[in-house]
Design an enzyme around this catalytic site. Structure first.
Site, PDB file in Angstrom:
ATOM      1  N   CYS A 131       0.750  -1.196   0.032  1.00 37.35           N
ATOM      2  CA  CYS A 131      -0.047   0.055   0.263  1.00 37.35           C
ATOM      3  C   CYS A 131       0.957   1.323   0.112  1.00 37.35           C
ATOM      4  O   CYS A 131       1.370   1.596  -0.822  1.00 37.35           O
ATOM      5  CB  CYS A 131      -0.709   0.213   0.923  1.00 37.35           C
ATOM      6  SG  CYS A 131      -1.918  -1.106   0.895  1.00 37.35           S
ATOM      7  N   ASP A 186      -7.963  -0.401  -8.794  1.00 42.34           N
ATOM      8  CA  ASP A 186      -7.477   0.078  -7.318  1.00 42.34           C
ATOM      9  C   ASP A 186      -8.027   1.284  -8.088  1.00 42.34           C
ATOM     10  O   ASP A 186      -6.934   1.954  -8.656  1.00 42.34           O
ATOM     11  CB  ASP A 186      -6.045  -0.350  -7.324  1.00 42.34           C
ATOM     12  CG  ASP A 186      -5.914   0.583  -5.897  1.00 42.34           C
ATOM     13  OD1 ASP A 186      -6.051   1.620  -5.454  1.00 42.34           O
ATOM     14  OD2 ASP A 186      -4.474  -0.172  -5.862  1.00 42.34           O
ATOM     15  N   HIS A 218      -7.801  -3.521  -3.385  1.00 46.04           N
ATOM     16  CA  HIS A 218      -5.814  -2.625  -2.568  1.00 46.04           C
ATOM     17  C   HIS A 218      -5.940  -3.630  -1.683  1.00 46.04           C
ATOM     18  O   HIS A 218      -7.356  -3.006  -1.130  1.00 46.04           O
ATOM     19  CB  HIS A 218      -6.702  -1.399  -2.303  1.00 46.04           C
ATOM     20  CG  HIS A 218      -5.289  -0.645  -1.983  1.00 46.04           C
ATOM     21  ND1 HIS A 218      -4.433  -0.359  -2.937  1.00 46.04           N
ATOM     22  CD2 HIS A 218      -5.328   0.300  -0.804  1.00 46.04           C
ATOM     23  CE1 HIS A 218      -3.633   1.107  -2.001  1.00 46.04           C
ATOM     24  NE2 HIS A 218      -3.717   0.763  -0.787  1.00 46.04           N
TER      25      HIS A 218
END
Length: 251
Positions: A131, A186, A218
């Site tokens: 992330c 995403d 995500h």
């Protein structure tokens, strides 16, 4: 293997971190593991241990150390959407504070810490991030190309933005190899943004692989959140270990 908490001096204080060390005397090649927005927790230790099981010493720094030692938040209900949203509201100012300059300086401190250890093999390391950590892994290799052999970014977000210091604009400094495992659909890394990133990498002559994990959301590697996708996570491990075997072999 063993995981302990260590303190790392930085220009802005002391960063707490998890150090996961394989059995044996070493010295071991080192991997820097950069957290997602939720920060240090058992899931990240599990991931560090899986890497360490292959013969790597893994350092997982608390990127939000300026706000206090981990844990900063109660993550026991991370799997609940309403609780996750409340945590995000508190996290986002900390995420925004991690500018390119901050990441560059902090990464230098983490690399210095590793280089000073007798159980770490001299030479470059590999960085992997998740992330926001995936975005910061790219910033790290851009800032320290001579000290990082390769970087991996998994479901990294906002790698391409309109900002003058957007991460994709700094790829020309990279001399190692980079891997991107993008999450499908995403919104923080759209197909258009992926194409822009790849164009920048091609123009800079960077060695890289950029893949979209179909059907994955995500955060797909994080088993303590609803985004977890087991098949995508296993694909991520295969890609990461392939990168490590080629750019930082244990032998």
């Amino acid at each position: 293997m063993r995981t302990t908490t260590v303190d790392i001096p930085t220009g802005d204080g002391v960063a707490d971190a998890c150090l996961t060390r394989p059995d044996g005397d070493g010295p071991f090649p080192a991997v820097l593991l950069l957290q997602d927005a939720f920060g240090p927790r058992p899931r990240l230790v599990e991931m560090a241990e899986r890497i360490a099981a292959r013969g790597y010493l893994v350092l997982t720094p608390h990127l939000f150390y300026r706000a206090g030692r981990a844990p900063l938040f109660d993550l026991s209900r991370l799997g609940e959407a309403d609780q996750r949203g409340a945590i995000f509201e508190r996290v986002m100012p900390l995420v925004r504070a991690l500018t390119a300059d901050v990441i560059s300086r902090d990464t230098g401190s983490y690399l210095d810490f590793l280089a000073a250890r007798d159980d770490v093999r001299p030479g470059p390391v590999v960085v992997t991030g998740y992330c926001m950590g995936g975005t910061n892994a790219l910033r790290a290799i851009e800032a320290h190309p001579d000290r990082i052999a390769a970087a991996a970014s998994f479901h990294g977000g906002r790698i391409v933005t309109d900002a003058p210091d957007s991460p994709h604009l700094g790829v020309a400094s990279i001399t190692g190899e980079v891997y991107f495992g993008h999450a499908d659909e995403d919104q923080s890394m759209t197909p258009e943004q992926i194409a822009t990133l790849e164009k920048a990498l091609d123009a800079a002559g960077v060695r890289y692989r950029s893949e979209v994990y179909a059907g994955a959301h995500h955060g797909y590697t994080m088993s303590d959140t609803p985004a977890y996708d087991e098949r995508a996570t296993e694909r991520h491990w295969a890609a990461l270990f392939d990168l490590l075997d080629r750019t930082l072999p244990t032998g």
